[in-house]
Motif scaffolding. Structure first.
Motif, PDB file in Angstrom:
ATOM      1  N   GLN A 230      -8.044   0.605  -5.776  1.00  0.00           N
ATOM      2  CA  GLN A 230      -6.795  -0.134  -5.686  1.00  0.00           C
ATOM      3  C   GLN A 230      -6.513  -0.576  -4.253  1.00  0.00           C
ATOM      4  N   ARG A 231      -6.915   0.246  -3.265  1.00  0.00           N
ATOM      5  CA  ARG A 231      -6.741  -0.158  -1.875  1.00  0.00           C
ATOM      6  C   ARG A 231      -7.661  -1.311  -1.517  1.00  0.00           C
ATOM      7  N   GLU A 232      -8.899  -1.218  -1.998  1.00  0.00           N
ATOM      8  CA  GLU A 232      -9.883  -2.231  -1.639  1.00  0.00           C
ATOM      9  C   GLU A 232      -9.685  -3.532  -2.394  1.00  0.00           C
ATOM     10  N   SER A 233      -9.262  -3.431  -3.662  1.00  0.00           N
ATOM     11  CA  SER A 233      -9.066  -4.626  -4.489  1.00  0.00           C
ATOM     12  C   SER A 233      -7.802  -4.459  -5.323  1.00  0.00           C
ATOM     13  N   PRO A 234      -6.617  -4.677  -4.718  1.00  0.00           N
ATOM     14  CA  PRO A 234      -5.354  -4.516  -5.457  1.00  0.00           C
ATOM     15  C   PRO A 234      -5.315  -5.400  -6.697  1.00  0.00           C
ATOM     16  N   SER A 235      -4.773  -4.839  -7.771  1.00  0.00           N
ATOM     17  CA  SER A 235      -4.686  -5.556  -9.036  1.00  0.00           C
ATOM     18  C   SER A 235      -3.259  -5.505  -9.558  1.00  0.00           C
ATOM     19  N   PRO A 236      -2.913  -6.348 -10.533  1.00  0.00           N
ATOM     20  CA  PRO A 236      -1.568  -6.260 -11.130  1.00  0.00           C
ATOM     21  C   PRO A 236      -1.286  -4.886 -11.708  1.00  0.00           C
ATOM     22  N   VAL A 237      -2.320  -4.221 -12.255  1.00  0.00           N
ATOM     23  CA  VAL A 237      -2.126  -2.894 -12.827  1.00  0.00           C
ATOM     24  C   VAL A 237      -1.752  -1.894 -11.742  1.00  0.00           C
ATOM     25  N   SER A 238      -2.426  -1.949 -10.609  1.00  0.00           N
ATOM     26  CA  SER A 238      -2.117  -1.003  -9.535  1.00  0.00           C
ATOM     27  C   SER A 238      -0.706  -1.214  -9.010  1.00  0.00           C
ATOM     28  N   ARG A 239      -0.258  -2.454  -8.967  1.00  0.00           N
ATOM     29  CA  ARG A 239       1.111  -2.711  -8.524  1.00  0.00           C
ATOM     30  C   ARG A 239       2.120  -2.157  -9.527  1.00  0.00           C
ATOM     31  N   ARG A 240       1.815  -2.302 -10.820  1.00  0.00           N
ATOM     32  CA  ARG A 240       2.717  -1.746 -11.844  1.00  0.00           C
ATOM     33  C   ARG A 240       2.752  -0.225 -11.752  1.00  0.00           C
ATOM     34  N   GLN A 241       1.613   0.388 -11.487  1.00  0.00           N
ATOM     35  CA  GLN A 241       1.575   1.841 -11.337  1.00  0.00           C
ATOM     36  C   GLN A 241       2.472   2.297 -10.189  1.00  0.00           C
ATOM     37  N   MET A 242       2.423   1.573  -9.078  1.00  0.00           N
ATOM     38  CA  MET A 242       3.253   1.924  -7.938  1.00  0.00           C
ATOM     39  C   MET A 242       4.732   1.791  -8.281  1.00  0.00           C
ATOM     40  N   ILE A 243       5.100   0.719  -8.977  1.00  0.00           N
ATOM     41  CA  ILE A 243       6.494   0.520  -9.359  1.00  0.00           C
ATOM     42  C   ILE A 243       6.960   1.628 -10.294  1.00  0.00           C
ATOM     43  N   VAL A 244       6.121   1.966 -11.284  1.00  0.00           N
ATOM     44  CA  VAL A 244       6.480   3.030 -12.232  1.00  0.00           C
ATOM     45  C   VAL A 244       6.663   4.356 -11.501  1.00  0.00           C
ATOM     46  N   PHE A 245       5.761   4.673 -10.592  1.00  0.00           N
ATOM     47  CA  PHE A 245       5.845   5.930  -9.855  1.00  0.00           C
ATOM     48  C   PHE A 245       7.173   6.056  -9.119  1.00  0.00           C
ATOM     49  N   TRP A 246       7.540   5.042  -8.352  1.00  0.00           N
ATOM     50  CA  TRP A 246       8.749   5.133  -7.544  1.00  0.00           C
ATOM     51  C   TRP A 246      10.014   5.067  -8.384  1.00  0.00           C
ATOM     52  N   LEU A 247      10.004   4.283  -9.467  1.00  0.00           N
ATOM     53  CA  LEU A 247      11.187   4.224 -10.325  1.00  0.00           C
ATOM     54  C   LEU A 247      11.435   5.569 -11.013  1.00  0.00           C
ATOM     55  N   VAL A 248      10.370   6.192 -11.525  1.00  0.00           N
ATOM     56  CA  VAL A 248      10.519   7.485 -12.190  1.00  0.00           C
ATOM     57  C   VAL A 248      10.928   8.553 -11.183  1.00  0.00           C
ATOM     58  N   LEU A 249      10.333   8.543 -10.003  1.00  0.00           N
ATOM     59  CA  LEU A 249      10.694   9.520  -8.977  1.00  0.00           C
ATOM     60  C   LEU A 249      12.179   9.423  -8.630  1.00  0.00           C
ATOM     61  N   ILE A 250      12.661   8.207  -8.416  1.00  0.00           N
ATOM     62  CA  ILE A 250      14.085   8.027  -8.091  1.00  0.00           C
ATOM     63  C   ILE A 250      14.955   8.450  -9.268  1.00  0.00           C
ATOM     64  N   GLY A 251      14.539   8.087 -10.493  1.00  0.00           N
ATOM     65  CA  GLY A 251      15.319   8.434 -11.673  1.00  0.00           C
ATOM     66  C   GLY A 251      15.440   9.934 -11.867  1.00  0.00           C
ATOM     67  N   ILE A 252      14.339  10.675 -11.725  1.00  0.00           N
ATOM     68  CA  ILE A 252      14.378  12.129 -11.889  1.00  0.00           C
ATOM     69  C   ILE A 252      15.183  12.778 -10.765  1.00  0.00           C
ATOM     70  N   THR A 253      15.044  12.260  -9.548  1.00  0.00           N
ATOM     71  CA  THR A 253      15.827  12.792  -8.435  1.00  0.00           C
ATOM     72  C   THR A 253      17.321  12.699  -8.718  1.00  0.00           C
ATOM     73  N   LEU A 254      17.763  11.555  -9.208  1.00  0.00           N
ATOM     74  CA  LEU A 254      19.188  11.370  -9.514  1.00  0.00           C
ATOM     75  C   LEU A 254      19.596  12.192 -10.737  1.00  0.00           C
ATOM     76  N   TRP A 255      18.742  12.230 -11.766  1.00  0.00           N
ATOM     77  CA  TRP A 255      19.082  12.956 -12.990  1.00  0.00           C
ATOM     78  C   TRP A 255      19.279  14.442 -12.720  1.00  0.00           C
ATOM     79  N   GLN A 256      18.434  15.025 -11.872  1.00  0.00           N
ATOM     80  CA  GLN A 256      18.476  16.474 -11.662  1.00  0.00           C
ATOM     81  C   GLN A 256      19.762  16.952 -10.999  1.00  0.00           C
TER      82      GLN A 256
END
Length: 802
Positions: free
Chosen positions: A260-286
Motif C-alpha cells: 500500500q505504501r509503494e502502490s496506494p490503491s482505492p482499497v488502501s485509502r478506504r481501509q485507512m478511513i475505516v480505521f480512523w472512523l472506527v477508532l474515533i467512534g469507539i473512543t467517543l462511545w466508551q
C-alpha cells in the motif's frame, strides 16, 4: 489442502486447520508478497517447473514480484518444508539494502511504548479491559512513519563528542523500520508480571518494596525470559514447519502495508478511513459505559423484570451473578473473553470451547452449587475469590502468621480452616487439569512433529552443518537469512548472567520472602517448559497460564523447611518461572516475525531489549499510580460500584498463596473441602489419550479440535466478579469469525484486522483520556443518576453478596 501439500503429517496438518480460521488471510489472492488485505492485483501467471537448488528469489526478481510462487512443485528443495499457508503470505525475496536503524525508528518506538506500557500495566488491576493492540501499533506506526518520511528535513546530525552522524530523514519509510518499531512495542508496550508480588506486599502486608529493588527485579525477569529463547529458537523459529499463527497474521499485514505504501490503491485509502472512523467512534462511545452511563456495562434483562428479586438478580446479573441472558455494550467486557484474545483474532473453534466452558461453569455448576448441594455444605459464599472463616467472615490472614514468618498453629486452631467459594474450588481443580492436559496433549498430538524435527536436527549436525541454524535448514526463508549475522549464543548468556546476578542479589540483600535456593528451581522450571509450551503456542495459538502449578511447587519446597511462609514469596517465585516463559514466548514469536520479514537477527534482538528497557520503568510508574490512588478499591476496603477497579487477580493470588504456602498443601488437601482437588491432575492427564484414540478411530469427527486444555483452562477461570460480556462476545465472534469469514471472505480479509486494531485502540485511547483528564490530577467523579446508580449500576438491587 491436498495430500501432497500436507508436508508436516496428519497431526500438524490438523493444527493448521485449527488456527488458520483466523490467520490464513491470503487463501484467495496472490502469494509471493503476502497479498491479503485489499490487494487489487488478481492476475495469476503459471511458473515453470523449477528443479533442484535453484535461486527462487532471483527467479522472482527476474519475472516480477507478483508471480505465483505457490505453483512451484512442492518437492523443490527451497519450498518443500515451508507450510502452504506460509507460502501464501510470506515474501520469498529480500532487499538487504533497506534501512533498519533510523531516527524514525527510535522516535516511533518511544511514541508507542510509553502509553502502551502504562495502559497495559494499569489494566492488570481492572476486572476487564481491552489490550493495547499490537495491530494498532503496526497500523498507526505505518502512517506516522510514512508521514515523517515525507515531512522531516534530510539534515545530517552529528552526535555530540563523536565523529559519527546520522541523517534525520534517510529516505522512504522502510518496511524493515516498520517491523522494528512493532517488535520493540511488542516487548515494551506490555505489562510486567512482577506487579503481583510488589502489589501484594504493599496491599496486604504493609511492606513497600524498595523502588530500586522492584525495578531491578522487573528487568531481571524480562531478561531471563529472553535468554530462554536460545533454548527453543533452533526448533521453533528456524524450523519452517512451525508457523506461529500470530506471527504469520502480523506478517500478512506487514506485506500488505508495504504494497500500500509503494502502490496506494482505492482499497488502501478506504481501509485507512475505516480505521480512523472506527477508532474515533469507539473512543467517543466508551465515555458512556466507562464514565457517563455505566448501566451499559451490563444489560441484565431479568433484573429489569424483577429488580428486587434475589433469584432473578443472581441468575441474570452480570456483576456478581450468573450472567444469564445478559449482554454488554462495553468493549472492555466484550473483548476480555477470558484472556483468550479479541473476538476478531481468536479462531471460531476456540471461541466455542471457551463459551462452552463458561456455560458449564456459570450456568450449570453455579446453580447446582447454590440450590443443588454442590457447595460442599458451606453456604456463605458462592462466587468470591477471597478467604473466609467457617461463619463467612473475612479471614484475618495476618493473625495466623508469626514474625518468622510461619503458620501460627495456636491462632489457626482458634480461627479454624480456610474456606473459599465453590467456584474457586472447582476452579483450582480444573486449573490442575489444564496443566497436565497441556503436557499430555503435546505428547499425544505433537510427538510425531517434534520427533521429526529432532531427527532432522541431528542428521544435519552429523553432516557438518553445525555453525548456524540457517545452514542447517535449506528452505528459501533460511537461505535468505544467511545474508545476515546470527545472534551469538554468548549474547543470551550475558542476559542470563545479568538476570542471575540481579535476582540473587535482590533475594539476598532485600527480603523478597523466598529462600535463595528456590530461585534455581524457578529458573530451571522456566527452562523446562519453554519448548513444550512454545510448541503448543506455535501450532495452536493458545498460551497456557501455568501460575497455579508454579505456586504449588514452591509451597511443597518451602513447607519442607522452616521460615519463608509469607504468601508473597510464592509470587516472586512464580514471577521468575512464569514471566520467564511468557517473555521467552514473546521473543520467539517476534523472532519468527523477523524471520518472515527478513530482518537481521541482531537487529531483532536489539529491538526487544531496547523496547523492554523503555517499558519496564513505565510499568513501575503505573504500579505506583494505582497503589497510590486506588489502594482502598484494590485492597477490597471499598467496593467499586462498576466492579472494575477490583484487583481480583491480586485477591486470587493472595488466596492461593495463603492456602499453599502458609497453611501448606498437606494440611490443605486433607480438609474435606479440598480433598478431591488434586485429582484434577489425573483428569487432565487422562483426557488427551481418550481424545487421541477417538481421533484415530473417527478422523472425520475432528476430535483433535476438542482441545481439553483450553476447555479446562476456561472451567478453571474465576468469573465471580463479572460475567456480563461473554454472551456478547460469542455473538460478535459468530458474526466475525464464522459468518463473515465463510460468507464474505474478501471483505473479512480486507477489514478484520483493521477493525480489531481500531476497537482496541479506541478503548485504550478513551482510558488514557479518562486517566489524564479525570484521574491523574484532580479526581473528577461522575454524579450518580439513574444510569449510574450508586447501589447497582446494572439495577440488580437484590444481588446476593459474595
Amino acid at each position: 489442502m491436498s495430500e501432497k501439500q500436507d508436508v508436516n503429517g496428519d497431526v500438524l496438518y490438523q493444527h493448521d486447520i485449527q488456527s488458520t480460521e483466523s490467520t490464513n488471510v491470503g487463501s484467495s489472492s496472490n502469494v509471493s508478497q503476502g497479498t491479503t488485505f485489499g490487494d487489487d492485483n488478481s492476475g495469476r501467471t503459471p511458473t515453470p517447473d523449477l528443479k533442484g537448488e535453484k535461486d527462487i528469489s532471483a527467479y522472482v526478481t527476474e519475472k516480477g514480484i507478483d508471480e505465483d510462487v505457490e505453483e512451484i512443485p512442492d518437492d523443490d528443495p527451497l519450498l518443500r518444508d515451508i507450510p502452504w499457508q506460509v507460502r501464501r503470505v510470506v515474501s520469498l525475496v529480500d532487499d538487504t539494502t533497506l534501512s533498519v536503524f533510523t531516527f524514525r525508528y527510535f522516535f516511533l518506538t518511544l511514541l508507542f511504548i510509553v502509553p502502551g506500557a502504562f495502559l497495559t500495566q494499569l489494566d492488570q488491576y481492572r476486572t476487564t479491559f481491552a489490550p493495547y493492540s499490537i495491530f494498532f501499533v503496526q497500523i498507526a506506526s505505518n502512517y506516522v512513519g510514512d508521514w515523517m518520511a515525507r515531512t522531516l528535513p534530510a539534515w545530517e546530525i552529528r552526535l555530540p563528542f563523536t565523529k559519527k552522524s546520522f541523517n534525520l530523514n534517510p529516505g522512504p519509510f522502510s518496511p524493515k523500520e516498520h517491523v522494528m518499531v512493532t517488535l520493540s512495542a511488542s516487548s515494551g508496550a506490555t505489562y510486567n508480571l512482577a506487579f503481583v508480588p510488589i502489589s501484594m506486599s504493599e496491599l496486604y502486608f504493609d511492606n513497600k518494596i524498595n523502588p530500586a529493588v522492584a525495578l531491578s527485579f522487573m528487568i531481571a525477569v524480562v531478561f531471563i525470559g529472553y535468554s530462554y529463547a536460545a533454548i527453543a529458537r533452533q526448533f521453533l523459529v528456524y524450523d519452517p514447519q512451525y508457523p506461529w499463527y500470530q506471527a504469520l497474521c502480523q506478517t500478512a499485514l506487514f506485506e500488505t502495508q508495504k504494497k500500500q505504501r509503494e502502490s496506494p490503491s482505492p482499497v488502501s485509502r478506504r481501509q485507512m478511513i475505516v480505521f480512523w472512523l472506527v477508532l474515533i467512534g469507539i473512543t467517543l462511545w466508551q465515555f458512556l459505559p466507562e464514565y457517563l452511563f455505566p448501566f451499559l456495562q451490563s444489560l441484565s434483562f431479568l433484573c429489569w423484570v424483577a429488580p428486587k428479586n434475589e433469584v432473578a438478580n443472581f441468575i441474570g446479573g452480570g456483576q456478581g451473578g450468573m450472567g444469564f441472558l445478559n449482554l454488554s455494550l462495553d468493549w472492555s467486557n466484550i473483548s476480555a473473553f477470558n484472556d483468550m484474545g479479541s473476538l476478531f483474532l481468536t479462531p471460531w473453534w476456540t471461541q466455542v470451547i471457551v463459551f462452552l466452558g463458561f456455560v458449564i461453569n456459570c450456568w450449570i455448576l453455579l446453580p447446582l452449587a447454590k440450590w443443588g448441594g454442590l457447595n460442599g455444605g458451606w453456604n456463605h459464599h458462592l462466587m468470591s475469590n477471597r478467604l473466609y472463616t467457617a461463619n463467612g467472615t473475612r479471614y484475618p490472614i495476618k493473625q495466623i502468621m508469626t514474625s518468622m514468618p510461619s503458620l501460627n498453629e495456636t491462632a489457626y486452631n482458634e480461627l479454624g480452616p480456610l474456606y473459599v467459594s465453590a467456584q474457586l474450588r472447582w476452579g483450582m481443580f480444573f486449573d490442575f487439569a489444564s496443566y497436565t492436559s497441556a503436557m499430555v496433549w503435546m505428547a499425544m498430538f505433537g510427538y510425531p512433529a517434534l520427533k521429526d524435527a529432532w531427527k532432522k536436527h541431528w542428521e544435519r549436525r552429523k553432516t557438518g552443518c553445525t555453525k548456524t541454524a540457517n545452514e542447517q535448514y535449506t528452505d528459501q526463508l533460511n537461505v535468505l537469512m544467511r545474508s545476515y549475522e546470527e545472534v551469538p549464543l554468548h549474547w543470551y548468556l550475558v542476559l542470563m548472567a545479568i538476570s542471575f546476578i540481579i535476582i540473587f542479589t535482590t533475594i539476598s540483600a532485600s527480603n523478597l520472602y523466598m529462600p535463595w535456593w528456590t530461585a534455581f528451581v524457578a529458573v530451571a522450571t522456566g527452562a523446562v517448559v519453554v519448548v513444550p509450551l512454545g510448541w503448543l503456542y506455535a501450532v495452536s495459538n493458545f498460551q497456557l497460564p501455568i501460575g497455579t502449578t508454579n505456586e504449588l511447587l514452591y509451597s511443597l519446597m518451602v513447607n519442607a523447611v522452616d521460615g519463608y511462609k509469607n504468601p508473597v514469596g510464592a509470587f516472586f517465585y512464580s514471577t521468575i518461572a512464569g514471566d520467564a516463559w511468557y517473555r521467552a514466548q514473546i521473543m520467539l514469536q517476534d523472532q519468527k516475525i523477523g524471520h518472515y520479514m527478513h530482518i537481521p537477527p541482531r537487529a531483532v534482538f536489539f529491538s526487544q531489549v531496547f523496547g523492554s528497557m523503555i517499558g519496564v520503568p513505565i510499568n513501575y510508574g503505573a504500579i505506583r499510580w494505582v497503589l497510590d490512588t486506588k489502594f482502598d478499591l484494590i485492597a477490597g476496603n471499598v467496593i467499586d460500584p462498576t466492579h472494575q477497579w477490583t484487583g481480583q487477580g491480586l485477591a486470587s493470588s493472595l488466596t492461593v498463596a495463603t492456602q499453599y504456602v502458609l497453611v501448606g498443601p498437606t494440611r490443605l488437601f486433607s480438609g474435606h473441602l479440598y480433598r478431591s482437588l488434586p485429582y484434577g491432575f489425573l483428569l487432565g492427564a487422562l483426557t488427551p489419550p481418550i481424545l487421541y484414540l477417538l481421533h484415530l478411530t473417527f478422523p472425520k469427527a475432528k476430535f483433535n479440535l476438542w482441545n481439553s486444555t483450553i476447555f479446562y483452562c476456561t472451567l478453571g477461570a474465576f468469573w465471580g466478579n463479572l460475567t456480563s460480556g461473554t454472551t456478547s462476545s460469542i455473538i460478535g465472534g459468530y458474526v466475525v469469525m464464522y459468518w463473515a469469514y465463510r460468507k464474505h471472505y474478501e471483505l473479512w480479509a480486507r477489514y478484520n484486522y483493521i477493525l480489531a486494531a481500531a476497537f482496541d485502540a479506541g478503548f485504550n485511547l478513551n482510558l488514557l483520556i479518562l486517566f489524564l483528564g479525570m484521574g491523574a490530577g484532580k479526581i473528577v467523579t461522575m454524579p450518580h443518576w439513574w444510569g449510574n446508580n450508586a447501589e447497582s449500576v446494572e439495577r440488580c438491587f437484590a444481588m446476593p453478596k459474595g
